[in-house]
Design a protein around this motif. Structure first.
Motif, mmCIF file in Angstrom:
data_model
loop_
_atom_site.group_PDB
_atom_site.id
_atom_site.type_symbol
_atom_site.label_atom_id
_atom_site.label_comp_id
_atom_site.label_asym_id
_atom_site.label_seq_id
_atom_site.Cartn_x
_atom_site.Cartn_y
_atom_site.Cartn_z
ATOM 1 N N MET A 1 0.930 -1.042 0.055
ATOM 2 C CA MET A 1 0.148 -0.129 0.106
ATOM 3 C C MET A 1 0.745 1.235 -0.257
ATOM 4 O O MET A 1 2.057 1.367 0.852
ATOM 5 N N GLU A 2 0.455 2.324 -0.752
ATOM 6 C CA GLU A 2 1.414 3.369 -0.936
ATOM 7 C C GLU A 2 1.194 4.132 0.420
ATOM 8 O O GLU A 2 0.299 4.227 1.299
ATOM 9 N N LEU A 3 2.417 4.714 0.836
ATOM 10 C CA LEU A 3 2.616 5.590 1.985
ATOM 11 C C LEU A 3 1.495 6.590 2.195
ATOM 12 O O LEU A 3 0.900 6.670 3.279
ATOM 13 N N ASP A 4 1.093 7.384 1.158
ATOM 14 C CA ASP A 4 0.185 8.224 1.157
ATOM 15 C C ASP A 4 -1.283 7.557 1.839
ATOM 16 O O ASP A 4 -1.799 8.433 2.433
ATOM 17 N N ARG A 5 -1.600 6.427 1.352
ATOM 18 C CA ARG A 5 -2.771 5.778 1.681
ATOM 19 C C ARG A 5 -2.616 5.422 3.215
ATOM 20 O O ARG A 5 -3.619 5.869 3.937
ATOM 21 N N ILE A 6 -1.515 5.076 3.850
ATOM 22 C CA ILE A 6 -1.498 4.892 5.373
ATOM 23 C C ILE A 6 -1.531 6.310 5.897
ATOM 24 O O ILE A 6 -2.174 6.390 7.057
ATOM 25 N N ARG A 7 -1.043 7.258 5.360
ATOM 26 C CA ARG A 7 -1.270 8.826 6.211
ATOM 27 C C ARG A 7 -2.813 9.099 5.852
ATOM 28 O O ARG A 7 -3.107 9.776 6.775
ATOM 29 N N ALA A 8 -3.166 8.875 4.699
ATOM 30 C CA ALA A 8 -4.637 9.253 4.679
ATOM 31 C C ALA A 8 -5.600 8.692 5.590
ATOM 32 O O ALA A 8 -6.434 9.055 6.366
ATOM 33 N N TRP A 9 -5.363 7.301 6.024
ATOM 34 C CA TRP A 9 -6.104 6.577 6.992
ATOM 35 C C TRP A 9 -5.957 7.070 8.473
ATOM 36 O O TRP A 9 -6.801 7.139 9.148
ATOM 37 N N GLN A 10 -4.543 7.474 8.542
ATOM 38 C CA GLN A 10 -4.018 7.988 9.885
ATOM 39 C C GLN A 10 -5.133 9.158 10.029
ATOM 40 O O GLN A 10 -5.473 9.491 11.207
ATOM 41 N N LEU A 11 -5.164 9.995 9.067
ATOM 42 C CA LEU A 11 -5.622 11.299 9.258
ATOM 43 C C LEU A 11 -7.283 11.074 9.496
ATOM 44 O O LEU A 11 -7.922 11.779 10.345
ATOM 45 N N PHE A 12 -7.761 9.937 8.922
ATOM 46 C CA PHE A 12 -9.206 9.914 8.943
ATOM 47 C C PHE A 12 -9.520 9.289 10.455
ATOM 48 O O PHE A 12 -10.327 9.884 11.124
ATOM 49 N N ILE A 13 -8.716 8.496 11.064
ATOM 50 C CA ILE A 13 -8.755 8.117 12.179
ATOM 51 C C ILE A 13 -8.853 9.265 13.240
ATOM 52 O O ILE A 13 -9.360 9.445 14.358
ATOM 53 N N GLU A 14 -7.492 10.076 13.211
ATOM 54 C CA GLU A 14 -7.507 11.251 14.052
ATOM 55 C C GLU A 14 -8.630 12.212 14.010
ATOM 56 O O GLU A 14 -9.146 12.920 14.800
ATOM 57 N N THR A 15 -9.158 12.230 12.769
ATOM 58 C CA THR A 15 -10.614 13.005 12.504
ATOM 59 C C THR A 15 -11.522 12.370 13.338
ATOM 60 O O THR A 15 -12.429 13.232 13.994
ATOM 61 N N SER A 16 -11.739 11.155 13.177
ATOM 62 C CA SER A 16 -12.761 10.760 14.244
ATOM 63 C C SER A 16 -12.552 10.782 15.595
ATOM 64 O O SER A 16 -13.497 11.016 16.301
ATOM 65 N N ARG A 17 -11.406 11.003 16.063
ATOM 66 C CA ARG A 17 -10.909 10.929 17.486
ATOM 67 C C ARG A 17 -11.181 12.309 17.828
ATOM 68 O O ARG A 17 -11.766 12.566 19.158
ATOM 69 N N LEU A 18 -10.802 13.488 17.154
ATOM 70 C CA LEU A 18 -10.676 14.719 17.544
ATOM 71 C C LEU A 18 -11.860 15.641 17.038
ATOM 72 O O LEU A 18 -12.121 16.604 17.654
ATOM 73 N N GLY A 19 -12.590 14.979 16.042
ATOM 74 C CA GLY A 19 -13.968 15.685 15.672
ATOM 75 C C GLY A 19 -13.686 16.783 14.662
ATOM 76 O O GLY A 19 -14.610 17.536 14.223
ATOM 77 N N SER A 20 -12.405 16.838 13.981
ATOM 78 C CA SER A 20 -12.053 17.996 13.021
ATOM 79 C C SER A 20 -11.014 17.407 12.213
ATOM 80 O O SER A 20 -9.847 17.021 12.925
ATOM 81 N N LEU A 21 -10.866 17.725 10.983
ATOM 82 C CA LEU A 21 -9.741 17.332 10.123
ATOM 83 C C LEU A 21 -8.652 18.234 10.535
ATOM 84 O O LEU A 21 -7.411 18.027 10.382
ATOM 85 N N ALA A 22 -9.147 19.745 10.688
ATOM 86 C CA ALA A 22 -8.019 20.448 11.196
ATOM 87 C C ALA A 22 -7.243 20.076 12.265
ATOM 88 O O ALA A 22 -5.963 20.417 12.159
ATOM 89 N N LEU A 23 -7.902 19.837 13.317
ATOM 90 C CA LEU A 23 -7.207 19.277 14.345
ATOM 91 C C LEU A 23 -6.443 18.220 14.089
ATOM 92 O O LEU A 23 -5.466 17.904 14.733
ATOM 93 N N ALA A 24 -7.062 17.185 13.445
ATOM 94 C CA ALA A 24 -6.240 15.998 13.050
ATOM 95 C C ALA A 24 -4.837 16.159 12.264
ATOM 96 O O ALA A 24 -4.029 15.630 12.474
ATOM 97 N N ALA A 25 -4.763 17.119 11.323
ATOM 98 C CA ALA A 25 -3.946 17.607 10.534
ATOM 99 C C ALA A 25 -2.589 18.190 11.435
ATOM 100 O O ALA A 25 -1.616 18.061 11.365
#
Length: 326
Positions: A1-25
């Protein structure tokens, strides 16, 4: 799997946890435009949206919510794979073994958490789960548990606390008690009845009852019977008084068969905040993060421990509950 896909899923999980894509980023040190592109690219690949961008901040779609646990497992496996590869580079070919000690309250339905968490040792060979109950802040810091569920926000600086919403109780009494005592028509009638409540050593202790914008305090003039969860349940069922802070899941059987009944519909103890916590020193551990993510997801989305499901089942006025503003 491309590294960018791993990073995207990491961002998705953090967005779920923090409630905001900005906070996840921010948490993952990504520029927001890049984070947004990664999520959009992932959505294109999946064929559906993960985030509802019509809401501010963007919230997970139903499809996104359905993928949270699987995504957490994917990222956790990636972390374990990297750790294993590092060990192999260092010449360590032995399968590492570790235990994960999780503290969950006894006064709730824990079975759904046990079932979901049992998948962790299957995904992570060598992992052994240990469950305990009601570990406090100091005990968590001392390592008597790795993860703990608190009905309050801990103040210890050495802990990481992730919010999981609120819990709300309602006043209850046994049918036996109600049959042998005068009818309770208004909250001020409580002065004439013994009150059963958790002891003052409980971190989420509160003497305040609420009903929409009205408050009522259990003061010195009230007769109060204090105890832990088990003691309060025993007093309640024996018909010794009115309980104000019993978790309905702890008396589910009694509520369903009518042994225990709601009193003064609309009145409830002040809501208490739920948090899942770990030590700061282990907050980046992939297995601990995965386990905390599973617990938080279930706390927010599964029905047995959802106070709203009890209010609806017992036809209690949910609109009278005003949760604190975040």
């Amino acid at each position: 799997m491309e590294l960018d896909r791993i990073r995207a899923w990491q961002l998705f999980i953090e967005t779920s946890r923090l409630g905001s894509l900005a906070l996840a980023a921010e948490a993952l040190s990504f520029p927001l435009p890049k984070a947004s592109r990664l999520i959009s690219s992932l959505e294109d690949e999946l064929g559906f949206l993960l985030l509802d961008r019509t809401k501010k901040p963007a919230a997970l779609t139903k499809e996104g919510q359905a993928l949270v646990l699987d995504a957490q497992g994917l990222i956790s496996q990636w972390g374990i794979l990297r750790e294993r590869a590092e060990a192999l580079r260092n010449g360590n070919f032995e399968l590492s073994r570790r235990s994960l000690r999780i503290s969950l309250p006894v006064n709730m339905d824990r079975s759904v958490f046990f079932e979901a968490l049992q998948n962790l040792p299957i995904k992570h060979p060598g992992l052994q789960l240990e469950f305990c109950a009601d570990v406090g802040q100091q005990a968590l810091l001392e390592g008597k548990a790795d993860i703990a569920w608190f009905g309050y926000k801990p103040e210890e600086r050495g802990l990481v606390a992730i919010p999981m919403g609120y819990n709300v109780s309602f006043l209850v009494a046994s049918a036996k008690y109600l049959k042998s005592h005068a009818e309770i028509r208004k909250v001020s009638d409580l002065i004439n009845h013994p009150i059963i409540m958790r002891d003052t050593g409980n971190e989420s202790f509160s003497q305040v009852l609420q009903c929409e914008y009205s408050n009522y305090e259990i003061g010195r003039d009230h007769k109060v019977l204090y105890g832990d969860s088990d003691a309060c349940k025993k007093l309640l069922i024996e018909g010794k008084g009115i309980a104000i802070d019993m978790n309905p899941n702890f008396i589910a059987e009694e509520l369903l068969d009518g042994t225990v009944q709601p009193v003064l519909p609309g009145w409830h103890r002040k809501p208490w905040a739920l948090h899942i916590c770990c030590r700061k020193s282990s907050s980046k551990d992939p297995i601990i993060r995965e386990a905390m993510g599973i617990i938080r997801y279930l706390a927010l989305h599964q029905e047995p421990n959802d106070w709203k499901s009890w209010y609806r089942r017992l036809h209690l006025p949910e609109q009278m509950v005003l949760l604190p503003k975040v």
